[in-house]
Design an enzyme around this catalytic site. Structure first.
Site: not given
Lengths: 171, 171
Positions: B10, B8
């Site tokens: 953020d 991922d």
């Protein structure tokens, strides 16, 4: 559970050959005969490919492939549709592609859009694409959308379609 | 064949809490105590969330999570790494995210970047994410990266990590 259909953008929803031809005409005055491009990738077919594909608004103003709006709407009601586009090579195209989809296919939600580098890690049951390199890695049903570059290819594991009406007829 | 790790952006590579806190301070003069945000999503934690998350350069100028550069480099040599980011909700973020990766993680190629709406159609063996909603759909090994919003969550099917050093220790 609804089957998942992966739908390519360039060459399936967006008529990039027309867009390249239009720009080439504006640039050089050359009218390009599409049939003369059979068997050539876009990068081989259009002399100013690199310049045009990276130009602002190339993707944003691309024409829509005939009958793709009605065709995709049909698929979107019957299947779980994901729009899967190779786009991260061209960072300027990313926003343009989302805006283009919002304009022409407003029934496609942002949750249904995947912008990637390669497509071999996207799950699906059916894939519609004009590039055999994307279909080759796919394990589900493969639908090859005819475009000049793939016209001479014989792919026994793919179903070839020439129009969106063909897609509706088989899906 | 190398295992595929979905990483991922953020909250795992990009320190969005610091970015929101910095902007909130500039906007209102409020110094936000991160511990007071435990259990709250970013959208609940920051009063001007909507304005800031959609502002130009929000993602482009986000700080990097400590040790993520070395950590991701380590993973990239040992695994097939894909960066998978929920981004199509924010079209302006798309180019910023690619440019941000190019700046801070230049060893990640455009072929390794997937910008999507939801992550449940991306194949992988291991997923590192701070949002349980993404991990919940994943069938492989789930690694929950600690962030204030998930601090009170107990997820028996996830391995919780607090730092990139923790990731290196287990992968």
């Amino acid at each position: 559970m609804m089957k998942q259909v992966l739908v390519d953008m360039d060459g399936v929803l967006a008529d990039v050959y027309s867009q390249f031809s239009r720009l080439e005409l504006g640039e050089t005055g050359t009218v390009i005969d599409i049939e003369s491009l059979y068997g050539k990738l876009e990068s081989e077919a259009f002399p100013n490919y690199e310049k045009h594909v990276r130009s602002t608004n190339f993707f944003r103003t691309a024409p829509v492939i005939p009958d793709s709006v009605g065709g995709l709407k049909y698929l979107n009601e019957k299947y779980n549709v994901l729009i899967v586009s190779s786009a991260t090579e061209f960072p300027d195209s990313l926003k343009e592609k989302v805006e283009w989809l919002n304009e022409h296919f407003p029934f496609i939600k942002w949750q249904q859009i995947i912008l990637c580098g390669t497509k071999n890690s996207i799950k699906g049951d059916i894939m519609i694409d004009d590039h055999p390199k994307n279909l080759d890695y796919f394990e589900g049903k493969k639908i090859l959308f005819s475009q000049p570059h793939n016209m001479y290819m014989v792919k026994d594991d793919c179903t070839r379609v020439n129009t969106w009406q063909d897609i509706i007829n088989i899906l």
